[in-house]
Design a protein around this motif. Structure first.
Motif, mmCIF file in Angstrom:
data_model
loop_
_atom_site.group_PDB
_atom_site.id
_atom_site.type_symbol
_atom_site.label_atom_id
_atom_site.label_comp_id
_atom_site.label_asym_id
_atom_site.label_seq_id
_atom_site.Cartn_x
_atom_site.Cartn_y
_atom_site.Cartn_z
ATOM 1 N N LEU A 6 0.834 -1.202 0.000
ATOM 2 C CA LEU A 6 0.000 0.000 0.000
ATOM 3 C C LEU A 6 0.868 1.250 0.000
ATOM 4 O O LEU A 6 0.551 2.238 -0.675
ATOM 5 N N ARG A 7 1.990 1.199 0.708
ATOM 6 C CA ARG A 7 2.893 2.351 0.736
ATOM 7 C C ARG A 7 3.515 2.575 -0.655
ATOM 8 O O ARG A 7 3.677 3.717 -1.097
ATOM 9 N N LEU A 8 3.870 1.473 -1.328
ATOM 10 C CA LEU A 8 4.397 1.597 -2.690
ATOM 11 C C LEU A 8 3.351 2.240 -3.607
ATOM 12 O O LEU A 8 3.673 3.134 -4.399
ATOM 13 N N THR A 19 8.412 4.991 -12.430
ATOM 14 C CA THR A 19 9.848 5.308 -12.542
ATOM 15 C C THR A 19 10.285 6.239 -11.409
ATOM 16 O O THR A 19 11.298 6.023 -10.750
ATOM 17 N N ARG A 20 9.509 7.302 -11.196
ATOM 18 C CA ARG A 20 9.843 8.268 -10.155
ATOM 19 C C ARG A 20 9.754 7.625 -8.766
ATOM 20 O O ARG A 20 10.592 7.873 -7.890
ATOM 21 N N ALA A 21 8.750 6.772 -8.553
ATOM 22 C CA ALA A 21 8.608 6.070 -7.282
ATOM 23 C C ALA A 21 9.804 5.149 -7.046
ATOM 24 O O ALA A 21 10.315 5.044 -5.930
ATOM 25 N N SER A 22 10.274 4.510 -8.133
ATOM 26 C CA SER A 22 11.438 3.633 -8.038
ATOM 27 C C SER A 22 12.662 4.402 -7.591
ATOM 28 O O SER A 22 13.446 3.948 -6.747
ATOM 29 N N GLU A 23 12.831 5.611 -8.132
ATOM 30 C CA GLU A 23 13.983 6.443 -7.759
ATOM 31 C C GLU A 23 13.883 6.913 -6.315
ATOM 32 O O GLU A 23 14.873 6.917 -5.584
ATOM 33 N N LEU A 24 12.688 7.323 -5.899
ATOM 34 C CA LEU A 24 12.506 7.824 -4.538
ATOM 35 C C LEU A 24 12.726 6.740 -3.490
ATOM 36 O O LEU A 24 13.320 6.971 -2.445
ATOM 37 N N LEU A 25 12.233 5.533 -3.806
ATOM 38 C CA LEU A 25 12.277 4.438 -2.839
ATOM 39 C C LEU A 25 13.521 3.568 -2.972
ATOM 40 O O LEU A 25 13.755 2.694 -2.135
ATOM 41 N N ASN A 26 14.289 3.825 -4.042
ATOM 42 C CA ASN A 26 15.488 3.035 -4.314
ATOM 43 C C ASN A 26 15.157 1.547 -4.445
ATOM 44 O O ASN A 26 15.827 0.677 -3.889
ATOM 45 N N ALA A 31 10.589 -4.752 -9.469
ATOM 46 C CA ALA A 31 10.187 -5.182 -8.129
ATOM 47 C C ALA A 31 8.922 -4.446 -7.691
ATOM 48 O O ALA A 31 8.006 -5.056 -7.118
ATOM 49 N N ILE A 32 8.862 -3.133 -7.976
ATOM 50 C CA ILE A 32 7.662 -2.370 -7.622
ATOM 51 C C ILE A 32 6.463 -2.877 -8.398
ATOM 52 O O ILE A 32 5.376 -3.086 -7.838
ATOM 53 N N THR A 33 6.653 -3.096 -9.696
ATOM 54 C CA THR A 33 5.544 -3.566 -10.541
ATOM 55 C C THR A 33 5.014 -4.903 -10.043
ATOM 56 O O THR A 33 3.798 -5.130 -9.972
ATOM 57 N N ALA A 34 5.935 -5.808 -9.655
ATOM 58 C CA ALA A 34 5.531 -7.129 -9.164
ATOM 59 C C ALA A 34 4.742 -7.001 -7.855
ATOM 60 O O ALA A 34 3.729 -7.692 -7.654
ATOM 61 N N GLN A 35 5.204 -6.103 -6.982
ATOM 62 C CA GLN A 35 4.498 -5.903 -5.710
ATOM 63 C C GLN A 35 3.092 -5.351 -5.938
ATOM 64 O O GLN A 35 2.137 -5.765 -5.274
ATOM 65 N N ILE A 36 2.973 -4.410 -6.866
ATOM 66 C CA ILE A 36 1.659 -3.811 -7.128
ATOM 67 C C ILE A 36 0.707 -4.844 -7.715
ATOM 68 O O ILE A 36 -0.481 -4.901 -7.338
ATOM 69 N N LYS A 37 1.208 -5.661 -8.632
ATOM 70 C CA LYS A 37 0.347 -6.702 -9.230
ATOM 71 C C LYS A 37 -0.128 -7.678 -8.160
ATOM 72 O O LYS A 37 -1.290 -8.093 -8.149
ATOM 73 N N ALA A 68 -5.375 6.003 1.280
ATOM 74 C CA ALA A 68 -3.976 5.761 1.628
ATOM 75 C C ALA A 68 -3.311 7.048 2.113
ATOM 76 O O ALA A 68 -2.520 7.043 3.063
ATOM 77 N N LYS A 69 -3.655 8.168 1.463
ATOM 78 C CA LYS A 69 -3.086 9.455 1.868
ATOM 79 C C LYS A 69 -3.492 9.778 3.306
ATOM 80 O O LYS A 69 -2.660 10.234 4.113
ATOM 81 N N ARG A 70 -4.736 9.527 3.649
ATOM 82 C CA ARG A 70 -5.201 9.758 5.015
ATOM 83 C C ARG A 70 -4.480 8.847 6.003
ATOM 84 O O ARG A 70 -4.056 9.274 7.078
ATOM 85 N N LEU A 71 -4.346 7.573 5.622
ATOM 86 C CA LEU A 71 -3.716 6.596 6.508
ATOM 87 C C LEU A 71 -2.282 6.987 6.827
ATOM 88 O O LEU A 71 -1.872 6.992 7.996
#
Length: 298
Positions: A6-8, A19-26, A31-37, A68-71
């Motif tokens: 959920l944080r991703l 792409t930008r999320a990948s850079e911010l989270l390193n 890996a991000i795409t797999a987690q989201i799926k 998610a923003k509220r959480l």
């Protein structure tokens, strides 16, 4: 629900790009795409959809992004609360104090403390020595400020001396003993105006008589407050045995006069009392530290 996923998703929704999320989270894009799926499969909802060369949120994704923003905003509030509480910038302090520090020291201490720690709540109870000690033992107070330490106090109590002032015998300026030197037995023949039983100063006076094998004074008037007792003596009745902090200005203005009793030069201890082997809340520690640094603020 997978809060990491959920944080991703929250990060992607916030920046609008994997792409930008990948850079911010390193974290790598695959890996991000797999987690989201995997997260979409867990929720049985489609959250992201292709849009041109990037992605966009689905209707469900838009709704989830708001939640998610509220959480995570609440999570930040919790983290900030914990940080503030640990540092003592918020919280509450329960303080029990005897009449002397309550009236002549604590107001200035609290004013100085509040300038730095405005959000800390203060609950202050003014009582006599036995009452303040009992509140500390009963865990009804975090700290007790004593003007005059009891001769005996439980091993569970830890005391830290701040400073000492003198204990004076005082009478009205027109009294025959005003500014005179007398013996203790002579002084004890005078009627005394004192605080109620449980007052440390009253107990010190009686202890003084026991130590010197003198008769105890007649306490002709008894009050529950310092001001009332002093006012009665100023008006011309009896004598009082009291901290110099209380009456110094009266003496300087000529409203009261000292009586110098031969061989008697007693000190009064102003001290902080806490429970042994028990850590104070951070807010209370900050107050104690401030008092140590400014013990005699008027």
């Amino acid at each position: 629900m997978n809060l990491h996923a959920l944080r991703l998703f929250h990060t992607i929704a916030s920046v609008g790009s994997v792409t930008r999320a990948s850079e911010l989270l390193n974290i790598s894009q695959p890996a991000i795409t797999a987690q989201i799926k995997k997260f979409e499969k867990e929720l049985m909802l489609s959250l992201l959809k292709p849009q041109g060369r990037g992605i966009a949120l689905t209707d469900a994704g838009e709704e989830l992004a708001v939640l998610a923003k509220r959480l995570f905003a609440v999570e930040h509030q919790i983290e900030q609360f914990a940080l503030n509480y640990r540092s003592g910038t918020i919280g509450s302090i329960r303080l029990a104090a005897t009449y002397l520090p309550a009236h002549f020291l604590i107001p200035a201490w609290i004013a100085k403390f509040k300038q730095q720690f405005e959000q800390v709540e203060m609950n202050i109870t003014t009582t006599n020595s036995s009452g303040a000690l009992q509140q500390l033992l009963d865990v009804e107070a975090d700290i007790a400020i004593f003007g005059g330490i009891a001769e005996n106090y439980p091993d569970a109590i830890q005391t830290e001396e701040l400073f000492q002032d003198e204990l004076w015998f005082v009478v009205a300026p027109g009294h025959r003993y005003a500014n005179q030197q007398v013996t203790l037995p002579e002084m004890m023949k005078e009627p005394f105006v004192m605080r109620e039983e449980g007052s440390s100063t009253r107990e010190r006076l009686l202890s003084l008589c026991r130590t010197y094998n003198s008769s105890v004074p007649t306490i002709s008037l008894q009050f529950n407050g310092l001001h009332e007792a002093i006012t009665a003596v100023v008006a011309g009745y009896g004598a009082n045995f009291v901290s110099s902090l209380v009456v110094r200005e009266y003496v300087e203005r000529g409203e009261l006069a000292r009586v110098y009793v031969e061989g008697i030069n007693l000190k009064n201890t102003i001290a902080i009392c806490t429970r042994k082997n028990e850590s104070l809340p951070a807010s209370a520690k900050n107050l104690v530290q401030m008092i140590r640094q400014n013990p005699y603020v008027r």
